[in-house]
Design a protein around this motif. Sequence first.
Motif, PDB file in Angstrom:
ATOM      1  N   MET A   1       0.839  -1.201   0.000  1.00 58.70           N
ATOM      2  CA  MET A   1       0.000   0.000   0.000  1.00 58.70           C
ATOM      3  C   MET A   1       0.871   1.246   0.000  1.00 58.70           C
ATOM      4  SD  MET A   1      -2.864   1.231   2.786  1.00 58.70           S
ATOM      5  CE  MET A   1      -4.026  -0.059   2.293  1.00 58.70           C
ATOM      6  N   ARG A   2       0.495   2.202  -0.840  1.00 60.70           N
ATOM      7  CA  ARG A   2       1.213   3.469  -0.890  1.00 60.70           C
ATOM      8  C   ARG A   2       0.603   4.437   0.117  1.00 60.70           C
ATOM      9  NH1 ARG A   2      -0.247   2.426  -5.945  1.00 60.70           N
ATOM     10  NH2 ARG A   2      -1.518   4.317  -6.160  1.00 60.70           N
ATOM     11  N   ILE A   3       1.451   5.132   0.861  1.00 63.18           N
ATOM     12  CA  ILE A   3       0.985   6.123   1.813  1.00 63.18           C
ATOM     13  C   ILE A   3       1.398   7.503   1.331  1.00 63.18           C
ATOM     14  CG2 ILE A   3       1.112   6.982   4.174  1.00 63.18           C
ATOM     15  CD1 ILE A   3       1.443   4.188   5.156  1.00 63.18           C
ATOM     16  N   ALA A   4       0.412   8.297   0.965  1.00 62.93           N
ATOM     17  CA  ALA A   4       0.631   9.684   0.577  1.00 62.93           C
ATOM     18  C   ALA A   4       0.185  10.583   1.731  1.00 62.93           C
ATOM     19  CB  ALA A   4      -0.137  10.002  -0.700  1.00 62.93           C
ATOM     20  N   THR A   5       0.358  11.878   1.564  1.00 65.47           N
ATOM     21  CA  THR A   5       0.053  12.827   2.627  1.00 65.47           C
ATOM     22  C   THR A   5      -0.756  13.999   2.093  1.00 65.47           C
ATOM     23  OG1 THR A   5       2.079  14.094   2.231  1.00 65.47           O
ATOM     24  CG2 THR A   5       2.214  12.287   3.827  1.00 65.47           C
ATOM     25  N   THR A   6      -1.476  14.653   2.990  1.00 63.70           N
ATOM     26  CA  THR A   6      -2.110  15.918   2.670  1.00 63.70           C
ATOM     27  C   THR A   6      -1.867  16.891   3.807  1.00 63.70           C
ATOM     28  OG1 THR A   6      -4.154  17.046   2.011  1.00 63.70           O
ATOM     29  CG2 THR A   6      -4.373  15.295   3.640  1.00 63.70           C
ATOM     30  N   ILE A   7      -1.835  18.170   3.473  1.00 61.22           N
ATOM     31  CA  ILE A   7      -1.554  19.207   4.452  1.00 61.22           C
ATOM     32  C   ILE A   7      -2.090  20.538   3.929  1.00 61.22           C
ATOM     33  CG2 ILE A   7       0.727  19.558   3.421  1.00 61.22           C
ATOM     34  CD1 ILE A   7       1.774  20.433   6.148  1.00 61.22           C
ATOM     35  N   PHE A   8      -2.558  21.369   4.842  1.00 63.33           N
ATOM     36  CA  PHE A   8      -2.868  22.749   4.486  1.00 63.33           C
ATOM     37  C   PHE A   8      -1.553  23.530   4.527  1.00 63.33           C
ATOM     38  CE2 PHE A   8      -7.191  21.570   5.393  1.00 63.33           C
ATOM     39  CZ  PHE A   8      -7.972  22.463   4.690  1.00 63.33           C
ATOM     40  N   LEU A   9      -0.929  23.706   3.384  1.00 63.93           N
ATOM     41  CA  LEU A   9       0.260  24.547   3.317  1.00 63.93           C
ATOM     42  C   LEU A   9      -0.175  26.004   3.269  1.00 63.93           C
ATOM     43  CD1 LEU A   9       2.615  22.708   0.790  1.00 63.93           C
ATOM     44  CD2 LEU A   9       2.846  22.846   3.271  1.00 63.93           C
ATOM     45  N   THR A  10       0.436  26.822   4.109  1.00 61.24           N
ATOM     46  CA  THR A  10       0.092  28.241   4.175  1.00 61.24           C
ATOM     47  C   THR A  10       1.374  29.064   4.232  1.00 61.24           C
ATOM     48  OG1 THR A  10       0.092  28.605   6.581  1.00 61.24           O
ATOM     49  CG2 THR A  10      -1.851  27.527   5.639  1.00 61.24           C
ATOM     50  N   GLY A  51     -17.543  23.222  14.955  1.00 55.48           N
ATOM     51  CA  GLY A  51     -16.750  24.197  15.680  1.00 55.48           C
ATOM     52  C   GLY A  51     -16.307  25.344  14.789  1.00 55.48           C
ATOM     53  N   GLU A  52     -15.284  26.056  15.273  1.00 51.10           N
ATOM     54  CA  GLU A  52     -14.754  27.194  14.544  1.00 51.10           C
ATOM     55  C   GLU A  52     -13.905  26.740  13.357  1.00 51.10           C
ATOM     56  OE1 GLU A  52     -15.294  30.510  14.968  1.00 51.10           O
ATOM     57  OE2 GLU A  52     -16.850  29.803  16.358  1.00 51.10           O
ATOM     58  N   LEU A  53     -13.963  27.506  12.293  1.00 53.07           N
ATOM     59  CA  LEU A  53     -13.156  27.196  11.116  1.00 53.07           C
ATOM     60  C   LEU A  53     -11.683  27.442  11.436  1.00 53.07           C
ATOM     61  CD1 LEU A  53     -13.375  26.452   8.058  1.00 53.07           C
ATOM     62  CD2 LEU A  53     -13.231  28.900   7.606  1.00 53.07           C
ATOM     63  N   PRO A  54     -10.803  26.447  11.240  1.00 46.10           N
ATOM     64  CA  PRO A  54      -9.392  26.625  11.551  1.00 46.10           C
ATOM     65  C   PRO A  54      -8.755  27.754  10.728  1.00 46.10           C
ATOM     66  CG  PRO A  54      -9.904  24.309  11.337  1.00 46.10           C
ATOM     67  CD  PRO A  54     -11.109  25.063  10.867  1.00 46.10           C
ATOM     68  N   ARG A  55      -7.760  28.375  11.329  1.00 46.41           N
ATOM     69  CA  ARG A  55      -7.080  29.524  10.750  1.00 46.41           C
ATOM     70  C   ARG A  55      -6.542  29.250   9.347  1.00 46.41           C
ATOM     71  NH1 ARG A  55      -4.092  34.014  12.580  1.00 46.41           N
ATOM     72  NH2 ARG A  55      -2.088  34.359  11.548  1.00 46.41           N
ATOM     73  N   GLN A  56      -6.045  28.028   9.113  1.00 42.67           N
ATOM     74  CA  GLN A  56      -5.356  27.745   7.851  1.00 42.67           C
ATOM     75  C   GLN A  56      -6.264  27.824   6.624  1.00 42.67           C
ATOM     76  OE1 GLN A  56      -5.424  25.568  10.463  1.00 42.67           O
ATOM     77  NE2 GLN A  56      -5.900  23.467   9.812  1.00 42.67           N
ATOM     78  N   TYR A  57      -7.584  27.718   6.813  1.00 39.97           N
ATOM     79  CA  TYR A  57      -8.482  27.749   5.662  1.00 39.97           C
ATOM     80  C   TYR A  57      -8.399  29.077   4.910  1.00 39.97           C
ATOM     81  CZ  TYR A  57     -10.813  23.304   6.447  1.00 39.97           C
ATOM     82  OH  TYR A  57     -11.085  21.964   6.551  1.00 39.97           O
ATOM     83  N   GLY A  58      -8.142  30.144   5.602  1.00 37.44           N
ATOM     84  CA  GLY A  58      -8.046  31.444   4.951  1.00 37.44           C
ATOM     85  C   GLY A  58      -6.642  31.818   4.525  1.00 37.44           C
ATOM     86  N   ARG A  59      -5.694  30.877   4.628  1.00 33.60           N
ATOM     87  CA  ARG A  59      -4.291  31.201   4.341  1.00 33.60           C
ATOM     88  C   ARG A  59      -3.633  30.202   3.383  1.00 33.60           C
ATOM     89  NH1 ARG A  59      -2.980  34.986   8.507  1.00 33.60           N
ATOM     90  NH2 ARG A  59      -0.883  35.076   7.636  1.00 33.60           N
ATOM     91  N   THR A  60      -4.409  29.338   2.749  1.00 34.60           N
ATOM     92  CA  THR A  60      -3.829  28.271   1.935  1.00 34.60           C
ATOM     93  C   THR A  60      -3.073  28.814   0.721  1.00 34.60           C
ATOM     94  OG1 THR A  60      -5.925  28.038   0.751  1.00 34.60           O
ATOM     95  CG2 THR A  60      -5.537  26.539   2.573  1.00 34.60           C
ATOM     96  N   LEU A  61      -1.962  28.162   0.420  1.00 37.11           N
ATOM     97  CA  LEU A  61      -1.233  28.474  -0.809  1.00 37.11           C
ATOM     98  C   LEU A  61      -2.018  27.965  -2.013  1.00 37.11           C
ATOM     99  CD1 LEU A  61       2.415  27.421   0.162  1.00 37.11           C
ATOM    100  CD2 LEU A  61       1.279  29.620   0.533  1.00 37.11           C
ATOM    101  N   ASP A  62      -1.807  28.586  -3.147  1.00 36.36           N
ATOM    102  CA  ASP A  62      -2.385  28.056  -4.382  1.00 36.36           C
ATOM    103  C   ASP A  62      -1.800  26.663  -4.625  1.00 36.36           C
ATOM    104  OD1 ASP A  62      -1.950  27.575  -7.475  1.00 36.36           O
ATOM    105  OD2 ASP A  62      -3.703  28.852  -7.248  1.00 36.36           O
ATOM    106  N   PRO A  63      -2.640  25.635  -4.765  1.00 35.07           N
ATOM    107  CA  PRO A  63      -2.101  24.280  -4.859  1.00 35.07           C
ATOM    108  C   PRO A  63      -1.250  24.018  -6.091  1.00 35.07           C
ATOM    109  CG  PRO A  63      -4.459  24.284  -5.297  1.00 35.07           C
ATOM    110  CD  PRO A  63      -4.113  25.647  -4.789  1.00 35.07           C
ATOM    111  N   PHE A  64      -1.592  24.602  -7.221  1.00 30.29           N
ATOM    112  CA  PHE A  64      -0.826  24.317  -8.435  1.00 30.29           C
ATOM    113  C   PHE A  64       0.547  24.977  -8.402  1.00 30.29           C
ATOM    114  CE2 PHE A  64      -5.209  23.538  -9.723  1.00 30.29           C
ATOM    115  CZ  PHE A  64      -5.074  22.271 -10.267  1.00 30.29           C
ATOM    116  N   VAL A  65       0.628  26.182  -7.848  1.00 30.60           N
ATOM    117  CA  VAL A  65       1.930  26.826  -7.702  1.00 30.60           C
ATOM    118  C   VAL A  65       2.800  26.023  -6.731  1.00 30.60           C
ATOM    119  CG1 VAL A  65       3.131  28.900  -6.940  1.00 30.60           C
ATOM    120  CG2 VAL A  65       1.013  29.108  -8.250  1.00 30.60           C
ATOM    121  N   ALA A  66       2.210  25.623  -5.599  1.00 28.31           N
ATOM    122  CA  ALA A  66       2.965  24.852  -4.607  1.00 28.31           C
ATOM    123  C   ALA A  66       3.387  23.492  -5.160  1.00 28.31           C
ATOM    124  CB  ALA A  66       2.129  24.691  -3.342  1.00 28.31           C
ATOM    125  N   LEU A  67       2.499  22.828  -5.890  1.00 26.22           N
ATOM    126  CA  LEU A  67       2.858  21.536  -6.480  1.00 26.22           C
ATOM    127  C   LEU A  67       3.926  21.682  -7.557  1.00 26.22           C
ATOM    128  CD1 LEU A  67      -0.670  19.876  -6.725  1.00 26.22           C
ATOM    129  CD2 LEU A  67       1.195  19.229  -5.173  1.00 26.22           C
TER     130      LEU A  67
END
Length: 282
Positions: A1-10, A51-67
Amino acid sequence: MRIATTIFLTDETITPVRLARELEERGFAGLYLPEHTHIPVERISPYPAGGELPRQYGRTLDPFVALGQAAAVTDGLGLGTGITLVAQHDPIDLAKQAATVDHLSGGRLTLGIGYGWNREEAADHGVRWSTRRELVRERVRLMKALWAAEPTGYEGEFGSVKPSWAHPKPVRGAPRLLIGGSAGPKMFAHIAEYADGWMPIGGSGLTESIPVLREAWEAAGRVPEELVVVPYAVLPDPGKLGHYAALGIDEVVVQLPSADEPTVLKSLDALTPFLNAVNPEE
């Protein structure tokens, strides 16, 4: 099984370059990034997790630029979006972005797409909420027309494109396309119609859901063996990964904290036993 990751990069977290290098060196299969263009301060839509929306939702990097940065410093790391909010994009521009990342990375892109949950964000992009699923469906069809080997047009209710020269092309004709979201007849019908598989958030209830999806998939004339299911944003444990393997799942995306470099690297250290368990050394 392959294990990949996800993260809110900001703008406050570990950088895409540093993370991508660490993931490849440690043997992780991929990096998937979410997308939010902005979060209106005056909000009506409840946060799906409660609950409250986490801070990172309003600070995410553009995914295509980051990728793109991640692609430039790695050789084999899978690259993905989880998810791209297709309804909030011009599909001609999105087709170009996805094809460019896939081309420059040698075909490593998985385009995870979804319908979104934040009505206020979507409204600022001119999205009419009740039509967003059909809008996404049409925009994917339009993008596939642009990715076609020969100039191909598309005419739909929500947009059109004339037969056009549109390069670069994705390496394998189109990026792998997974739809993220909750199980349901409409979701499964759309997956069977125009996607390569499903990206269930959290991965619960798959014992019951996967057979229903397979039925819809095969009823649409799709090849049974080609269906892909990739549980997303999972908090792993040995029992959970073993259960996924028994269901025929060969890739899982685990959640990393949206945090600074030392915290993220510590989290990767904690995941090493799972990597060793699913990829034992010969």
